[in-house]
Design a protein around this motif. Structure first.
Motif, PDB file in Angstrom:
ATOM      1  N   GLU A 157      23.927  10.377  16.262  1.00 42.82           N
ATOM      2  CA  GLU A 157      23.854   8.945  15.968  1.00 42.82           C
ATOM      3  C   GLU A 157      24.473   8.192  17.138  1.00 42.82           C
ATOM      4  N   PRO A 158      23.643   7.548  17.972  1.00 40.83           N
ATOM      5  CA  PRO A 158      24.174   6.876  19.164  1.00 40.83           C
ATOM      6  C   PRO A 158      25.252   5.839  18.864  1.00 40.83           C
ATOM      7  N   PHE A 159      25.187   5.202  17.686  1.00 43.82           N
ATOM      8  CA  PHE A 159      26.140   4.122  17.422  1.00 43.82           C
ATOM      9  C   PHE A 159      27.507   4.612  16.953  1.00 43.82           C
ATOM     10  N   LEU A 160      27.722   5.924  17.026  1.00 40.34           N
ATOM     11  CA  LEU A 160      29.081   6.451  16.916  1.00 40.34           C
ATOM     12  C   LEU A 160      29.826   6.332  18.238  1.00 40.34           C
ATOM     13  N   LEU A 161      29.077   6.094  19.320  1.00 39.53           N
ATOM     14  CA  LEU A 161      29.669   6.021  20.652  1.00 39.53           C
ATOM     15  C   LEU A 161      30.154   4.609  20.958  1.00 39.53           C
ATOM     16  N   ASP A 162      31.332   4.509  21.502  1.00 40.61           N
ATOM     17  CA  ASP A 162      31.856   3.197  21.884  1.00 40.61           C
ATOM     18  C   ASP A 162      31.103   2.608  23.070  1.00 40.61           C
ATOM     19  N   ASP A 163      30.562   3.487  23.940  1.00 37.42           N
ATOM     20  CA  ASP A 163      29.900   2.967  25.148  1.00 37.42           C
ATOM     21  C   ASP A 163      28.379   2.886  25.028  1.00 37.42           C
ATOM     22  N   ILE A 164      27.819   3.059  23.838  1.00 36.47           N
ATOM     23  CA  ILE A 164      26.372   2.932  23.691  1.00 36.47           C
ATOM     24  C   ILE A 164      25.907   1.520  24.044  1.00 36.47           C
ATOM     25  N   TYR A 165      26.726   0.524  23.793  1.00 37.51           N
ATOM     26  CA  TYR A 165      26.351  -0.861  24.081  1.00 37.51           C
ATOM     27  C   TYR A 165      26.245  -1.084  25.589  1.00 37.51           C
ATOM     28  N   ASP A 166      27.167  -0.476  26.351  1.00 36.43           N
ATOM     29  CA  ASP A 166      27.093  -0.563  27.805  1.00 36.43           C
ATOM     30  C   ASP A 166      25.868   0.179  28.329  1.00 36.43           C
ATOM     31  N   MET A 167      25.523   1.292  27.709  1.00 33.59           N
ATOM     32  CA  MET A 167      24.322   2.026  28.111  1.00 33.59           C
ATOM     33  C   MET A 167      23.080   1.170  27.913  1.00 33.59           C
ATOM     34  N   LEU A 168      22.979   0.544  26.749  1.00 35.25           N
ATOM     35  CA  LEU A 168      21.810  -0.287  26.457  1.00 35.25           C
ATOM     36  C   LEU A 168      21.770  -1.512  27.359  1.00 35.25           C
ATOM     37  N   ALA A 169      22.920  -2.095  27.610  1.00 27.76           N
ATOM     38  CA  ALA A 169      22.988  -3.273  28.478  1.00 27.76           C
ATOM     39  C   ALA A 169      22.552  -2.936  29.895  1.00 27.76           C
ATOM     40  N   TYR A 170      22.817  -1.708  30.334  1.00 24.48           N
ATOM     41  CA  TYR A 170      22.423  -1.288  31.671  1.00 24.48           C
ATOM     42  C   TYR A 170      20.943  -0.943  31.730  1.00 24.48           C
ATOM     43  N   ALA A 171      20.434  -0.311  30.663  1.00 25.40           N
ATOM     44  CA  ALA A 171      19.061   0.197  30.682  1.00 25.40           C
ATOM     45  C   ALA A 171      18.014  -0.887  30.457  1.00 25.40           C
ATOM     46  N   ALA A 172      18.234  -1.751  29.471  1.00 25.75           N
ATOM     47  CA  ALA A 172      17.183  -2.671  29.032  1.00 25.75           C
ATOM     48  C   ALA A 172      16.664  -3.603  30.133  1.00 25.75           C
ATOM     49  N   ARG A 178      28.380  -6.263  18.446  1.00 26.87           N
ATOM     50  CA  ARG A 178      28.358  -5.734  19.810  1.00 26.87           C
ATOM     51  C   ARG A 178      26.924  -5.462  20.262  1.00 26.87           C
ATOM     52  N   LEU A 179      26.098  -5.006  19.336  1.00 25.63           N
ATOM     53  CA  LEU A 179      24.691  -4.803  19.677  1.00 25.63           C
ATOM     54  C   LEU A 179      24.007  -6.137  19.940  1.00 25.63           C
ATOM     55  N   ARG A 180      24.310  -7.119  19.136  1.00 26.51           N
ATOM     56  CA  ARG A 180      23.732  -8.448  19.335  1.00 26.51           C
ATOM     57  C   ARG A 180      24.087  -9.001  20.718  1.00 26.51           C
ATOM     58  N   ALA A 181      25.270  -8.665  21.191  1.00 32.00           N
ATOM     59  CA  ALA A 181      25.731  -9.178  22.477  1.00 32.00           C
ATOM     60  C   ALA A 181      24.941  -8.606  23.652  1.00 32.00           C
ATOM     61  N   VAL A 182      24.267  -7.461  23.456  1.00 32.88           N
ATOM     62  CA  VAL A 182      23.486  -6.867  24.545  1.00 32.88           C
ATOM     63  C   VAL A 182      21.981  -6.939  24.256  1.00 32.88           C
ATOM     64  N   ALA A 183      21.585  -7.791  23.322  1.00 32.52           N
ATOM     65  CA  ALA A 183      20.161  -7.944  22.991  1.00 32.52           C
ATOM     66  C   ALA A 183      19.367  -8.315  24.236  1.00 32.52           C
ATOM     67  N   HIS A 184      18.147  -7.782  24.310  1.00 33.09           N
ATOM     68  CA  HIS A 184      17.298  -8.022  25.471  1.00 33.09           C
ATOM     69  C   HIS A 184      15.843  -7.897  25.020  1.00 33.09           C
ATOM     70  N   PRO A 185      14.919  -8.656  25.637  1.00 33.16           N
ATOM     71  CA  PRO A 185      13.502  -8.545  25.248  1.00 33.16           C
ATOM     72  C   PRO A 185      12.937  -7.139  25.373  1.00 33.16           C
ATOM     73  N   ASN A 186      13.510  -6.314  26.258  1.00 32.09           N
ATOM     74  CA  ASN A 186      13.024  -4.943  26.442  1.00 32.09           C
ATOM     75  C   ASN A 186      13.590  -3.962  25.422  1.00 32.09           C
ATOM     76  N   LEU A 187      14.499  -4.408  24.579  1.00 39.88           N
ATOM     77  CA  LEU A 187      15.214  -3.490  23.689  1.00 39.88           C
ATOM     78  C   LEU A 187      14.591  -3.452  22.301  1.00 39.88           C
ATOM     79  N   THR A 188      14.281  -2.234  21.833  1.00 40.73           N
ATOM     80  CA  THR A 188      13.799  -1.987  20.482  1.00 40.73           C
ATOM     81  C   THR A 188      14.781  -1.076  19.763  1.00 40.73           C
ATOM     82  N   VAL A 189      15.018  -1.357  18.481  1.00 41.20           N
ATOM     83  CA  VAL A 189      15.843  -0.475  17.653  1.00 41.20           C
ATOM     84  C   VAL A 189      14.907   0.245  16.687  1.00 41.20           C
ATOM     85  N   GLN A 190      14.855   1.564  16.797  1.00 36.66           N
ATOM     86  CA  GLN A 190      13.994   2.362  15.921  1.00 36.66           C
ATOM     87  C   GLN A 190      14.852   3.020  14.846  1.00 36.66           C
ATOM     88  N   VAL A 191      14.552   2.697  13.596  1.00 37.59           N
ATOM     89  CA  VAL A 191      15.356   3.183  12.466  1.00 37.59           C
ATOM     90  C   VAL A 191      14.560   4.247  11.716  1.00 37.59           C
TER      91      VAL A 191
END
Length: 269
Positions: free
Chosen positions: A72-87, A108-121
């Motif tokens: 589960e990626p959202f157990l990681l504290d730095d997943i938000y930085d990863m997404l912010a860098y990738a998107a 924290r996820l909202r803070a790194v929202a980007h048009p390129n970012l999709t959340v797949q549940v």
């Protein structure tokens, strides 16, 4: 390899999307988990510096998409930085069971929202009975709440469903439920059950039957995200970098296979 080679060569059987297993620990222990994730699984995370280099090399090689999964990626504290860098660099999708996305994590996820970012549940049923059978009691309602929270926060939400003995006869009910949530048909992917990891039933898959979707974990580079941590049959390289070396290796293997009896390869993701 040039920036546009992967995108322009339509005849290339190589799938120009890259999967990244950020970690292997999870808040759930799903009965079909390919990654053998659970609350007791060692984290075995890649870490932010490695992920940043993966993103840089993936973009330079001309990949279309990047998928973050686990665990589960959202157990990681730095997943938000990863997404912010990738998107900003690539079309990016993060896979999640959705149950943790509330409160500070959602903010924290909202803070790194980007048009390129999709959340797949991951959602396996239109009701608790069909979803919880393989994912755990009480998970369906928490997942649905997570989906709605993501929608309220303005995220592009996609659903991933694994067809199991519990839900296979009820997929239309799930589709109707998904439509009631305002999620389009093209944002719902249904995959077959594969006999990998924890799963004791499902389709047998291998390098010979799967279209390659290059996958990076802490253990190296693999042919496909269905590569189980307990099996090395889909291992491409123990060395992650440079990623171009793994691309070349997979392409050479595809070319060699094409010289023999043609094989129809399936896509499971």
């Amino acid at each position: 390899m040039g920036q546009d080679q992967g995108m322009d060569d339509a005849a290339d059987p190589f799938s120009w999307k890259l999967w990244v297993y950020t970690n292997f620990d999870c808040n759930l222990r799903c009965a079909y988990c390919v990654a053998e994730s659970s609350p007791r699984a060692p984290r075995r995370e890649l870490g932010l510096p490695v992920v940043r280099r993966i993103v840089d090399e993936t973009a330079a090689l001309g990949f279309h998409e990047l998928f973050f999964t686990g665990g589960e990626p959202f157990l990681l504290d730095d997943i938000y930085d990863m997404l912010a860098y990738a998107a900003p660099r690539l079309k990016t999708t993060v896979l999640t069971n959705g149950m943790l996305l509330r409160g500070p994590r959602l903010e924290r996820l909202r803070a790194v929202a980007h048009p390129n970012l999709t959340v797949q549940v991951s959602l396996d049923g239109g009701c608790a009975e069909h979803h919880d059978a393989w994912r755990g009691a009480g998970t369906w309602i928490k997942t649905v709440r997570g989906i709605r929270a993501l929608q309220d926060a303005g995220f592009h939400v996609r659903l991933g469903t694994t067809a199991t003995p519990a839900n296979s006869a009820h997929l239309e009910q799930l589709r109707q439920f998904r439509r009631s949530m305002g999620i389009a048909d093209e944002d719902h992917f249904v995959r077959p059950l594969a006999r990998r990891g924890f799963a004791t039933e499902g389709a047998e898959v291998s390098v010979e039957t799967l279209a390659p979707e290059m996958t990076v974990t802490v253990d190296g580079v693999f042919w496909h995200p269905l590569a189980s941590p307990s099996s090395a049959d889909m291992l491409v390289s123990r060395e992650i970098f440079p990623l171009s070396a793994a691309v070349t290796c997979i392409q050479e293997q595809l070319a060699h296979a094409a010289q023999g009896q043609p094989t129809e390869r399936a896509s499971f993701t």
